[in-house]
Design an enzyme around this catalytic site. Structure first.
Site, PDB file in Angstrom:
ATOM      1  N   HIS A   1     -15.844 -38.076  62.571  1.00 45.59           N
ATOM      2  CA  HIS A   1     -14.431 -37.723  62.592  1.00 45.59           C
ATOM      3  C   HIS A   1     -13.608 -38.595  63.536  1.00 45.59           C
ATOM      4  CE1 HIS A   1     -10.775 -35.879  61.629  1.00 45.59           C
ATOM      5  NE2 HIS A   1     -10.530 -35.917  62.911  1.00 45.59           N
TER       6      HIS A   1
ATOM      7  N   TYR B   1      -9.997 -41.451  63.308  1.00 50.96           N
ATOM      8  CA  TYR B   1      -8.847 -41.651  64.202  1.00 50.96           C
ATOM      9  C   TYR B   1      -8.895 -43.003  64.896  1.00 50.96           C
ATOM     10  CZ  TYR B   1      -7.604 -36.852  63.282  1.00 50.96           C
ATOM     11  OH  TYR B   1      -7.247 -35.696  62.656  1.00 50.96           O
TER      12      TYR B   1
ATOM     13  N   HIS C   1      -8.704 -38.278  49.049  1.00 50.51           N
ATOM     14  CA  HIS C   1      -8.117 -38.071  50.389  1.00 50.51           C
ATOM     15  C   HIS C   1      -8.256 -39.327  51.244  1.00 50.51           C
ATOM     16  CE1 HIS C   1      -7.514 -36.491  54.446  1.00 50.51           C
ATOM     17  NE2 HIS C   1      -8.775 -36.734  54.746  1.00 50.51           N
ATOM     18  N   PHE C   2      -9.470 -39.882  51.291  1.00 52.00           N
ATOM     19  CA  PHE C   2      -9.602 -40.983  52.254  1.00 52.00           C
ATOM     20  C   PHE C   2      -9.112 -42.316  51.697  1.00 52.00           C
ATOM     21  CE2 PHE C   2     -14.273 -40.729  51.083  1.00 52.00           C
ATOM     22  CZ  PHE C   2     -14.447 -42.015  50.612  1.00 52.00           C
ATOM     23  N   HIS C   3      -8.869 -42.370  50.386  1.00 54.51           N
ATOM     24  CA  HIS C   3      -8.205 -43.597  49.912  1.00 54.51           C
ATOM     25  C   HIS C   3      -6.705 -43.559  50.187  1.00 54.51           C
ATOM     26  CE1 HIS C   3     -12.063 -44.590  48.150  1.00 54.51           C
ATOM     27  NE2 HIS C   3     -11.617 -45.833  48.138  1.00 54.51           N
TER      28      HIS C   3
ATOM     29  N   ARG D   1     -18.306 -36.437  43.913  1.00 57.01           N
ATOM     30  CA  ARG D   1     -18.187 -37.745  44.540  1.00 57.01           C
ATOM     31  C   ARG D   1     -19.572 -38.362  44.662  1.00 57.01           C
ATOM     32  NH1 ARG D   1     -17.442 -37.097  51.096  1.00 57.01           N
ATOM     33  NH2 ARG D   1     -17.611 -39.348  50.926  1.00 57.01           N
ATOM     34  N   ARG D   2     -19.651 -39.563  45.191  1.00 58.00           N
ATOM     35  CA  ARG D   2     -20.920 -40.286  45.418  1.00 58.00           C
ATOM     36  C   ARG D   2     -21.819 -40.187  44.189  1.00 58.00           C
ATOM     37  NH1 ARG D   2     -21.459 -36.662  49.936  1.00 58.00           N
ATOM     38  NH2 ARG D   2     -20.649 -37.555  51.856  1.00 58.00           N
TER      39      ARG D   2
END
Ligand code: HAS
Ligand code: CU
Length: 551
Positions: free
Chosen positions: A225, A229, A376-378, A441-442
């Site tokens: 996590h 950041y 989300h992370f793209h 996913r994956r």
């Protein structure tokens, strides 16, 4: 506060060090981008990889090279340049630390990359046990981490030197921010270094038979996590400090910016369980606590959003804007240094909202392990962060190479970002939607034995491939601009924009520089959030797992 070095150019030798980082970062962009394109094509069901190359091997290349290599190298290069610019040229000792770290990181990257290409480490970028990679892959990762510590030491030493020479003065804002991010990184990487060195490496070498998966994954997410950041904060450095100068406005508040960074240091780490909400072996009470801490770490992002809106609005009003949104028209839309990161900021609104959905325990049950998370992370790292890094490149690279961003390249930069936004809207939008329908996913293309539900996912997977192809065009454009700025753009002086704060007259409170206090609270929060869960995970562990190579 007056900062005499704000007028200076980054020293040529420091510039070379930063540029070395950028060359690796943009090489990673080329390789990782190609891998990404291939993945979306495979998942559309209309394309098969040639020469027996596996989907998961390509997926590992993509995640490692973009998520770990591009980011770490770009960030280290940027932070070194930002520190050198605002606190003065590095000393020889500091620069040697920088180069030593750079070469260790590069050597580790090459080693890990070779093992992935040999198909000995197809374990994805999270390298979860019991998937077991070749020992040299773990050694490569260790070198990258240790290298980044030594690289980061250059920034810490420079900061310490500045404070020694300027007693009682708050450090320059960009140096302060680089320092916070470096310290957060060091505290966080202790987790991943521990699982790699004490669990995964001995296990892959055959010294021990089995591995405690719960402990390994918890150590990974203790790091995983704050990792996100670590990617975000350099983008925030640009949003807080650079963008106000680019638009001709002021930083809303120097102290607010520092405080938000301190909050990131405190709350970024004891939150890893929000990635493990669906995992057994962790008491729900501790998950609950870490979810609360996750919602606390949302606050500095909300402060950032507030501060940015305030900067934009006060700038617009100073130019005569009226009405609720009149200021929007006054912003310099033709300037890639502003517009490109701005598109990143806009993307961060839905991206952050999606994060809050993920962190909500009940909703996490719906989205966990679905391609929603990939969506989300793209948006977060692959749009907000990466577009900001591109926007930074447009002035930083010419600044370092003694060239300028021409009008033509500026325009191409804006086109690049628009292409990116369109491609990502297709790709990430389709991922979010398919995820809500349960698409995993994956996971490579499959019709799941003709299951009706799986058939629903296929149109979205085609949309992902369309988005992926548009994004690949964006990558080619970016590489073209990078090569131009590094080698071919006309010689000249490109400004390194460093904003001034509207509250310049008020000195930032010195308590922000009290690292005993902040690191102390960080450690206490970590111990509070993790000690008992770790004891549980060790004492009540199921039998350890043997290694698997499923590829
Ligand atoms: Fe996340 C999974 C929760 C932020 C990256 N995240 C991931 C993974 C990655 C990632 C890579 O709780 C997958 C890991 C894996 O492989 O399994 N995430 C959050 C939360 C936030 C958050 C609460 N994530 C990020 C950032 C990332 C990132 C940033 C990368 C850079 N995330 C999760 C959770 C999971 C997760 C769960 C696990 C899911 C699962 O089940 O596996 C928050 O930090 C977000 C706060 C952000 C905001 C937005 C503030 C808006 C701003 C923009 C202002 C705009 C302006 C311009 C001023 C509240 C600052 C506008 C102007 C106009 C005119 C409109
Ligand atoms: Cu997280």
């Amino acid at each position: 506060m007056f900062n005499p070095s704000a007028k200076l150019k980054v020293d040529r030798r420091d510039g070379k060090l930063a540029m070395a980082h950028f060359f690796v970062a943009f090489t990673a962009l080329a390789i990782g981008g190609l891998a990404g394109l291939l993945q979306t094509l495979v998942r559309s069901g209309k394309f098969e990889l040639p020469a027996g190359i596996g989907y998961y091997q390509i997926l590992t290349v993509h995640g490692v090279v973009l998520g770990l290599v591009l980011t770490t190298f770009f960030i280290m290069g940027f932070q070194i340049a930002a520190t050198s610019k605002t606190s003065g040229t590095l000393t020889n000792k500091q620069r040697i630390a920088g180069w030593t770290g750079f070469w260790l990181m590069t050597a580790g990257t090459v080693l890990a990359a070779v093992m992935i290409l040999l198909n000995e480490a197809t374990v994805l970028y999270t390298f979860y046990a019991p998937l077991q990679a070749h020992a040299l892959y773990y050694i490569g990762l260790t070198l990258v981490i240790v290298g980044s510590w030594i690289d980061g030491a250059a920034i810490i030493m420079k900061y310490a030197e500045w404070r020694r020479k300027n007693p009682g003065q708050p450090s320059p804002l960009l140096t302060f921010m680089s320092l916070v991010n470096t310290m957060m990184w060091i505290v966080a990487t202790i987790g991943v270094a521990s699982t790699v060195l004490f669990q995964l490496l001995p296990w892959s070498l055959g010294f021990v038979e089995t591995v405690n998966i719960g402990v390994s994954r918890t150590l990974f997410w203790y790091f995983g996590h704050p990792l996100v950041y670590f990617w975000l904060l350099p983008a925030y450095m640009a949003w807080y400090v650079v963008i106000p100068k680019v638009i001709g406005g002021k930083i809303f508040s120097d102290s607010l910016a520092r405080m938000s960074f301190i909050l990131f240091l405190l709350f970024s780490i004891p939150v890893g369980f929000h990635h493990q909400l669906m995992e057994p072996g962790i008491d729900p009470a501790w998950k609950f606590l870490q979810v609360i801490l996750t919602f606390l770490v949302v606050i500095p992002s909300l402060m950032t959003a507030f501060s940015l809106f305030a900067t934009f609005e006060s700038f617009g009003r100073s130019k005569g804007a009226t009405g609720l949104f009149g200021w929007v028209k006054k912003l310099p839309w033709g300037d890639a240094r502003f517009t490109v990161p701005f598109i990143g900021m806009v993307a961060f609104i839905p991206a952050g909202a999606g994060g809050i959905v993920n962190a909500s325990h009940q909703m996490n049950q719906v989205v966990h392990n679905t391609i929603w998370v990939t969506g989300h992370f793209h948006l977060t790292v692959a749009t907000s962060v990466v577009l900001t890094f591109f926007g930074v490149s447009y002035w930083l690279i010419p600044h370092l190479t003694g060239r300028i961003l021409t009008k033509a390249m500026n325009k191409l930069g804006i086109i690049q970002a628009v292409i990116w936004a369109i491609g990502m809207t297709f790709m990430s939008g389709a991922m979010h939607a398919a995820g809500l329908l349960g698409a995993p996913r994956r996971s490579s293309y499959s019709e799941y034995g003709g299951a009706a539900q799986a058939a629903e996912w296929i149109p979205y997977q085609v949309a992902q491939a369309i988005g992926g192809t548009i994004l690949f065009i964006g990558i080619i454009l970016m590489l073209y601009i990078f090569i131009n700025l590094a080698f071919f753009a006309p010689k000249g002086e490109q400004e390194f924009p460093v904003g001034e704060a509207a509250d310049e007259a008020e000195k930032a409170p010195m308590v922000f520089e009290n690292w005993k206090l902040w690191l102390g609270i960080t450690v206490v929060l970590i111990l509070f959030a993790y000690t008992i869960p770790f004891i549980d995970l060790i004492q009540n562990a199921p039998p350890g797992a043997k290694g698997y190579k499923l590829w």
